[in-house]
Design an enzyme around this catalytic site. Structure first.
Site, PDB file in Angstrom:
ATOM      1  N   ASP A  75     -53.793 -19.771  83.791  1.00 17.28           N
ATOM      2  CA  ASP A  75     -53.169 -19.339  81.793  1.00 17.28           C
ATOM      3  C   ASP A  75     -51.488 -20.953  82.287  1.00 17.28           C
ATOM      4  O   ASP A  75     -51.066 -21.178  82.058  1.00 17.28           O
ATOM      5  CB  ASP A  75     -51.611 -17.956  81.675  1.00 17.28           C
ATOM      6  CG  ASP A  75     -53.261 -17.333  81.051  1.00 17.28           C
ATOM      7  OD1 ASP A  75     -53.703 -16.647  81.374  1.00 17.28           O
ATOM      8  OD2 ASP A  75     -53.153 -17.815  79.933  1.00 17.28           O
ATOM      9  N   ARG A  99     -56.209 -18.369  70.577  1.00 14.06           N
ATOM     10  CA  ARG A  99     -55.904 -17.816  72.546  1.00 14.06           C
ATOM     11  C   ARG A  99     -56.678 -17.578  73.790  1.00 14.06           C
ATOM     12  O   ARG A  99     -57.298 -19.187  73.229  1.00 14.06           O
ATOM     13  CB  ARG A  99     -55.836 -16.148  72.046  1.00 14.06           C
ATOM     14  CG  ARG A  99     -56.638 -15.365  72.321  1.00 14.06           C
ATOM     15  CD  ARG A  99     -58.522 -15.013  72.708  1.00 14.06           C
ATOM     16  NE  ARG A  99     -58.353 -14.529  74.489  1.00 14.06           N
ATOM     17  CZ  ARG A  99     -59.477 -15.408  74.509  1.00 14.06           C
ATOM     18  NH1 ARG A  99     -59.991 -16.452  74.602  1.00 14.06           N
ATOM     19  NH2 ARG A  99     -59.251 -15.680  76.340  1.00 14.06           N
ATOM     20  N   GLY A 100     -56.542 -17.917  74.713  1.00  9.39           N
ATOM     21  CA  GLY A 100     -57.062 -18.994  75.645  1.00  9.39           C
ATOM     22  C   GLY A 100     -55.982 -19.662  75.572  1.00  9.39           C
ATOM     23  O   GLY A 100     -55.495 -20.640  74.875  1.00  9.39           O
ATOM     24  N   ALA A 101     -55.623 -19.927  77.383  1.00 10.33           N
ATOM     25  CA  ALA A 101     -54.286 -21.438  77.266  1.00 10.33           C
ATOM     26  C   ALA A 101     -54.755 -22.574  76.525  1.00 10.33           C
ATOM     27  O   ALA A 101     -53.629 -23.295  76.086  1.00 10.33           O
ATOM     28  CB  ALA A 101     -54.624 -21.567  79.050  1.00 10.33           C
ATOM     29  N   ASN A 154     -53.280 -15.064  85.760  1.00 13.78           N
ATOM     30  CA  ASN A 154     -54.642 -15.192  84.435  1.00 13.78           C
ATOM     31  C   ASN A 154     -54.596 -13.174  83.907  1.00 13.78           C
ATOM     32  O   ASN A 154     -53.341 -13.127  84.231  1.00 13.78           O
ATOM     33  CB  ASN A 154     -56.125 -15.407  85.190  1.00 13.78           C
ATOM     34  CG  ASN A 154     -56.872 -15.579  84.208  1.00 13.78           C
ATOM     35  OD1 ASN A 154     -56.561 -16.317  83.709  1.00 13.78           O
ATOM     36  ND2 ASN A 154     -57.718 -15.208  84.615  1.00 13.78           N
ATOM     37  N   LYS A 155     -55.423 -13.295  83.293  1.00 12.58           N
ATOM     38  CA  LYS A 155     -55.609 -12.449  82.158  1.00 12.58           C
ATOM     39  C   LYS A 155     -55.130 -11.036  83.665  1.00 12.58           C
ATOM     40  O   LYS A 155     -55.537 -10.626  84.460  1.00 12.58           O
ATOM     41  CB  LYS A 155     -56.572 -11.750  81.858  1.00 12.58           C
ATOM     42  CG  LYS A 155     -57.059 -10.667  81.115  1.00 12.58           C
ATOM     43  CD  LYS A 155     -56.232 -10.258  80.175  1.00 12.58           C
ATOM     44  CE  LYS A 155     -55.529 -12.061  79.181  1.00 12.58           C
ATOM     45  NZ  LYS A 155     -54.634 -11.217  78.718  1.00 12.58           N
ATOM     46  N   GLN A 176     -61.416  -9.062  76.229  1.00 13.11           N
ATOM     47  CA  GLN A 176     -61.860 -10.294  76.075  1.00 13.11           C
ATOM     48  C   GLN A 176     -63.494 -10.992  76.461  1.00 13.11           C
ATOM     49  O   GLN A 176     -64.208 -11.689  76.153  1.00 13.11           O
ATOM     50  CB  GLN A 176     -60.666 -11.449  76.484  1.00 13.11           C
ATOM     51  CG  GLN A 176     -60.001 -11.523  75.604  1.00 13.11           C
ATOM     52  CD  GLN A 176     -58.474 -10.440  75.956  1.00 13.11           C
ATOM     53  OE1 GLN A 176     -58.737  -9.456  76.499  1.00 13.11           O
ATOM     54  NE2 GLN A 176     -57.561 -10.988  75.530  1.00 13.11           N
ATOM     55  N   ARG A 222     -45.729 -17.102  72.891  1.00  8.23           N
ATOM     56  CA  ARG A 222     -46.342 -16.579  73.915  1.00  8.23           C
ATOM     57  C   ARG A 222     -45.712 -17.103  75.456  1.00  8.23           C
ATOM     58  O   ARG A 222     -45.619 -17.988  75.154  1.00  8.23           O
ATOM     59  CB  ARG A 222     -47.707 -16.505  74.288  1.00  8.23           C
ATOM     60  CG  ARG A 222     -48.218 -15.888  72.852  1.00  8.23           C
ATOM     61  CD  ARG A 222     -49.742 -15.646  73.044  1.00  8.23           C
ATOM     62  NE  ARG A 222     -50.255 -15.235  74.180  1.00  8.23           N
ATOM     63  CZ  ARG A 222     -51.298 -14.199  74.929  1.00  8.23           C
ATOM     64  NH1 ARG A 222     -52.376 -14.950  73.610  1.00  8.23           N
ATOM     65  NH2 ARG A 222     -51.484 -13.514  75.585  1.00  8.23           N
TER      66      ARG A 222
HETATM   67  O1  MRU Z   1     -54.105 -13.095  76.525  1.00  8.46           O
HETATM   68  P1  MRU Z   1     -55.548 -14.359  76.051  1.00  8.46           P
HETATM   69  O2  MRU Z   1     -56.205 -14.049  75.901  1.00  8.46           O
HETATM   70  O3  MRU Z   1     -54.724 -15.540  76.067  1.00  8.46           O
HETATM   71  O4  MRU Z   1     -55.572 -14.177  77.454  1.00  8.46           O
HETATM   72  C1  MRU Z   1     -56.244 -15.417  77.933  1.00  8.46           C
HETATM   73  C2  MRU Z   1     -56.710 -16.084  79.374  1.00  8.46           C
HETATM   74  O5  MRU Z   1     -56.615 -14.823  80.541  1.00  8.46           O
HETATM   75  C3  MRU Z   1     -57.507 -16.758  79.688  1.00  8.46           C
HETATM   76  O6  MRU Z   1     -58.286 -16.622  81.668  1.00  8.46           O
HETATM   77  C4  MRU Z   1     -57.096 -17.928  80.720  1.00  8.46           C
HETATM   78  O7  MRU Z   1     -56.477 -18.377  79.222  1.00  8.46           O
HETATM   79  C5  MRU Z   1     -57.439 -18.804  80.662  1.00  8.46           C
HETATM   80  S1  MRU Z   1     -58.412 -19.955  79.107  1.00  8.46           S
HETATM   81  C6  MRU Z   1     -58.972 -21.101  79.721  1.00  8.46           C
END
Ligand code: MRU
Length: 360
Positions: A246, A55-57, A256-257, A205, A98
């Protein structure tokens, strides 16, 4: 012994050519267990992305690029049209894993372009080029994050308190992270930052991943619950906020999250600069504003029972569980990219960043 390595010594996401597999560390098991997954089947790769094992963009983008390459490698035809048809099926399947992080679509489009631009080549040559592109997407991420770290570091000074939300750390990228890149580089250079990590409900996270990777790497990190961020800001402990994202829209609105926009709003109240760290692969100039960003909705159980010993909400209660929110561009002090820092008005400055990228 794999278990003795630091978490940052593991690959977040990698390609194992010998075994034709995507290698990830299962992030749903962290911090309790470091479990390496080797995935060959596209269905397992889709699940790994949807279930947040990876996970994470940026990491999602790399995983998808490797995933579609592995799927393409298995296509058994020498006919270009048939090959492209099956490739597009695999691409479309992975892109449904996603909806919010644009890196997923960006990486898959890069792979798609390889197939389109090399129509005149043999299928085995196209497969090799797809391999090279997936590896390049992964390798580039390291440079990109390092650059974000260098630019981000110019915004802070030794001893500063820095707040972050979610995990935009190494575990969300190939190396350094985005929001954490200035922290890691500063750490190497003796900056002694005091980092505060929001735990980030509902999937934690911040607690499970950010606090974990920074703590293990020897940074001074303090974990707080999400509802404590106003307190640490009011106390004067925070000099700057770095978050990942994201998808950044062309006007600078940034998804973002979930909870990020709360942090940004409170930061404005206390005059604390709020920076979004975004590789250009996360900036989507085709999305006009934040209102056009699709926000993923996730299962209610993530809120009502996950992580708890027993269910912590009445059965049948309505639950709203958006995975992301959009921070309005006027709350953002700067967008830190690998080509420099964009400041308002973002509609102009983000274009400038892409010009720099083209001429680089
Ligand atoms: O749902 P997730 O854990 O994939 O969400 C991740 C985030 O919101 C991060 O802040 C974002 O993807 C940036 S990662 C460099």
């Amino acid at each position: 012994m794999e278990n003795e390595k630091l978490i940052t010594e593991y690959d977040t996401v990698a390609l194992d050519d010998e075994n034709n597999s995507l290698v990830i560390i299962d992030q749903t098991k962290l911090p309790g267990k470091k479990e390496i997954l080797r995935l060959t089947d596209i269905k397992d790769i889709w699940d790994a992305i949807y279930l947040l094992k990876v996970r994470g963009a940026p990491a999602i983008g790399v995983a998808a690029a490797i995933g579609v390459y592995l799927a393409a490698k298995e296509i058994k035809t020498e006919d270009y049209e048939e090959f492209y048809k099956q490739f597009k099926e695999a691409k479309s399947y992975l892109s449904s894993s996603r909806p919010t992080a644009v890196n997923l679509f960006w990486a898959l489009d890069r792979m798609d372009n390889i197939v389109k631009e090399n129509k005149n080549k043999s299928i085995s040559e196209i497969k090799q080029l797809l391999h090279n592109e997936a590896v390049a997407i992964r390798e580039e991420d390291i440079w990109v994050c390092k650059q974000i770290g260098e630019f981000g570091l110019t915004l802070v000074k030794p001893g500063d308190g820095i707040l972050t939300h979610c995990n935009a750390g190494q575990l969300a990228t190939v190396k350094y992270g985005t929001a954490t890149a200035p922290m890691y580089l500063g750490h190497e250079r003796g900056y002694n930052f005091k980092i505060f990590a929001d735990e980030t409900r509902p999937l934690l996270q911040g607690a499970r991943l950010t606090a974990y990777e920074l703590f293990e790497s020897g940074l001074d990190v303090t974990l707080i619950c999400d509802n404590m961020s106003a307190t640490v800001m009011k106390n004067g402990w925070i000099n700057a906020i770095f978050v990942g994202c994201d998808r950044v829209a062309a006007n600078g609105d940034a998804a973002n999250k979930i909870g990020t926009s709360v942090v940004a709003t409170v930061a404005k109240r206390y005059n604390i600069p709020f920076y979004v760290c975004a590789p250009t692969s996360t900036i989507d100039m085709n999305t006009k504003t934040g209102a056009d960003i699709k926000i993923e909705q996730r299962p209610a159980e993530e809120v009502t029972e996950m992580w708890y010993k027993e269910r912590m909400a009445p059965k049948g209660v309505k639950v709203f569980n958006p995975a992301f929110d959009v921070t309005d561009n006027d709350l953002i002090s700067g967008i830190v990219t690998e080509y420099g820092i964009a400041k308002a008005p973002y509609t102009e400055t983000l274009k400038e960043i892409f010009k720099r990228k083209k001429n680089y």
